[in-house]
Design an enzyme around this catalytic site. Structure first.
Site, PDB file in Angstrom:
ATOM      1  CE  LYS A 165      -3.893   1.978   2.645  1.00 49.74           C
ATOM      2  NZ  LYS A 165      -4.780   1.760   3.819  1.00 49.74           N
ATOM      3  CB  SER A 225      -7.992   3.579   2.905  1.00 47.42           C
ATOM      4  OG  SER A 225      -7.106   3.015   3.869  1.00 47.42           O
ATOM      5  CB  SER A 281      -8.328   0.663   5.778  1.00 47.24           C
ATOM      6  OG  SER A 281      -8.975   1.905   5.906  1.00 47.24           O
TER       7      SER A 281
END
Length: 544
Positions: free
Chosen positions: A36, A111, A135
């Site tokens: 990420k 997210s 997330s």
């Protein structure tokens, strides 16, 4: 189906080959993984999906990424996300919204959108995400994969561009629980340079069992869309095949804690983390509108929220005395991209209903696929447990998924299983004796049918007596099974007053262990409290 907005930085083949050539022969040798893009990799920008940061290469590699690489894993790129990890939708990014691999009309969740989709699309077997409000679990649920959110501090967050530093966790996405557990084994480390890092305690905290058999579910109706509701009912039926006992509980305190995250002052910590970037041209307007009020949060508001959270935490602690884990849906619904565009804040807020409280209350969780919805979209559930229950929680998740488990039901060599029913239960006055003798909670269980429980007369510590009469409740009496060193059993026996003693006790799984029992003549004048189902429940019903 490959979604083109997965990557913010996709490494060139020669770069990946260079990483692979220098990778050591460790437990994850050759495993490709995605990162990420709020976690640093030296030499590459960490944008957090904000183009204004795209010209700032990181000087070092995040600890979590480095530990995977040191174990032989090979990074292949950095993935898209809701900007500054602020969102559960996967659409708050100028790099393009991801969608679920199962539907181009439905959101991927966020997210950690790109990381989840990269695994679900088969591009990598492992990806790193983060989880502050859900997330690491919401995108797992929306893409039919496994998302592990470990205990806060178990995995170092050094090298993470924070969202909410006190709550942030580095997470994993995989297709199986086993793959995620292998990665978590590598990632777990007490980082002396990370002030939020915590070591795994040498013994599990009191109340955390070696094997999780008793699972709580909400006692009332949940806020679920129709297709989610049907899938949730199917998940509850499936749970009956996985858990030994299913216990309905009031989850009101958990939901009240969840409401604090978006409605309370924690937005001030987001402002502290990245508020300086919010005036840039590349900032998502929804992210800016959500976080900017954080600069005006007052000190009294912060402490009022902390006090309220402490009250709610104490309420939830009572539930953990009786159960090992809590099963919940990950989300109430699976929105479309159009629905999020029409109400970007409202839809996002609802998605956090069942995830927001986990980090606030210092719990661990794992999202796993359940049976699909009637429209074919994936449906995810999450098992939640107290801090540092990560290993047995993953074992429970593996049982749910039909995978081999890593926990051995047999007690370790040199130990004996002892069932306790009253004052030695977790949280009760004499539990400290078991802990002092080197005991560890093995499992929560129930007796076989036919046992009765009595409140013994006398002063001092209130005690029950358990007797096999043959006509006791069919669903048995609640007990805890502890593993004790052999030599400790004698010391425990010496401390037990008449009419109590130790003897063979049959459990609901047809195994027999040593347990606390009373003689029949010793309970002749005692009150029968068997209807309560256990000593803790009997005391709640009549504490006198």
């Amino acid at each position: 189906m490959v979604i083109v907005t997965i990557w913010i930085t996709k490494f060139a083949p020669d770069t990946v080959a260079r990483f692979a050539a220098t990778a050591p022969d460790g437990p994850l040798a050759g495993v490709r993984f995605a990162v990420k893009d709020n976690l640093d990799i030296a030499g590459y920008p960490t944008t957090a999906a904000c183009p204004d940061l795209a010209d700032r290469p990181a000087a070092t590699t995040a600890t979590a990424v480095r530990r995977l690489m040191d174990a032989g894993a090979v990074p292949i790129g950095k993935t898209n996300l809701d900007q500054f990890a602020t969102g559960l939708v996967g659409t708050r990014t100028p790099y393009g919204a991801c969608h679920s691999v199962h539907s181009p009309e439905h959101i991927s969740g966020g997210s950690s959108s790109g990381s989840a989709v990269a695994v679900a699309a088969g591009l990598v077997p492992l990806a790193l995400g983060t989880d502050t409000a859900g997330s690491g679990r919401v995108p797992a649920a929306f893409n039919g994969i496994v998302g592990i959110k470990p205990t806060r501090g178990l995995v170092s967050t050094r090298g993470l561009l924070p969202a909410c530093r006190s709550l942030d966790c580095v997470t994993t996405f995989t297709r199986t629980v086993a793959e995620g557990a292998a990665a978590l084994d590598v990632l777990t480390w007490a980082d002396p340079e990370d002030p939020w890092s915590r070591p795994v305690p040498p013994a599990p905290p009191p109340g955390v069992a070696s094997r999780l058999r008793t699972v709580a579910v909400p006692a009332g109706d949940l806020d679920l869309d129709p297709a989610h509701r049907v899938a949730w009912q199917a998940a509850l039926r499936r749970l009956d095949t996985v858990a030994a006992q299913v216990v309905p509980v009031d989850i009101g305190a958990f939901l009240a804690a969840a409401a604090l995250l978006y409605g309370g002052p924690w937005v001030a910590q987001r402002w502290s983390a990245f508020g300086a970037y919010l005036s840039g041209a590349g900032v998502d307007p929804t992210v800016r509108s959500i976080v900017t009020p954080g600069r005006d949060v007052t000190g009294p508001a912060v402490f009022e929220a902390w006090e309220r959270l402490a009250e709610l935490r104490r309420q939830t602690e009572r539930i953990w005395l009786d159960v090992d884990a809590l099963l919940l849906p990950v989300t109430p619904t699976h929105p479309t991209l159009a629905e999020v565009a029409a109400d970007p804040v409202g839809v996002n807020s609802r998605l956090g209903t069942y995830t927001n409280f986990v980090n606030l209350l210092d719990l661990c969780a794992v999202a796993v696929p359940a049976d699909a919805r009637t429209d074919g979209l994936p449906f995810g559930v999450q098992f939640i447990a107290p801090a540092f229950a990560d290993a047995p929680l993953l074992d429970l998740a593996a049982r749910w998924c039909g995978e081999p488990t890593r926990v051995d039901d047999r007690p370790p060599a040199g130990t004996t299983l002892v069932a306790v029913v009253g004052a030695h239960l977790t949280g009760m006055p004499l539990n400290r004796q078991l802990v002092a003798l080197g005991g560890r909670l093995h499992a929560r269980a129930r007796t076989a049918a036919g046992y009765r429980l009595y409140r013994l007369p006398g002063s001092g510590v209130a005690r029950p007596g358990l007797v096999f009469t043959g006509d006791g409740p069919d669903d048995g009496i609640a007990v805890e099974v502890w593993q004790l060193p052999h030599q400790a059993v004698g010391a425990l026996l010496d401390s037990i007053p008449a009419p109590l003693g130790l003897g063979p006790l049959r459990l609901d799984d047809d195994t027999t262990v040593i347990g606390f029992l009373a003689s029949e003549h010793g309970v002749r004048d005692a009150q029968d409290v068997s209807a309560a189902g256990g000593w803790r429940a009997a005391l709640r019903a009549d504490p006198a």
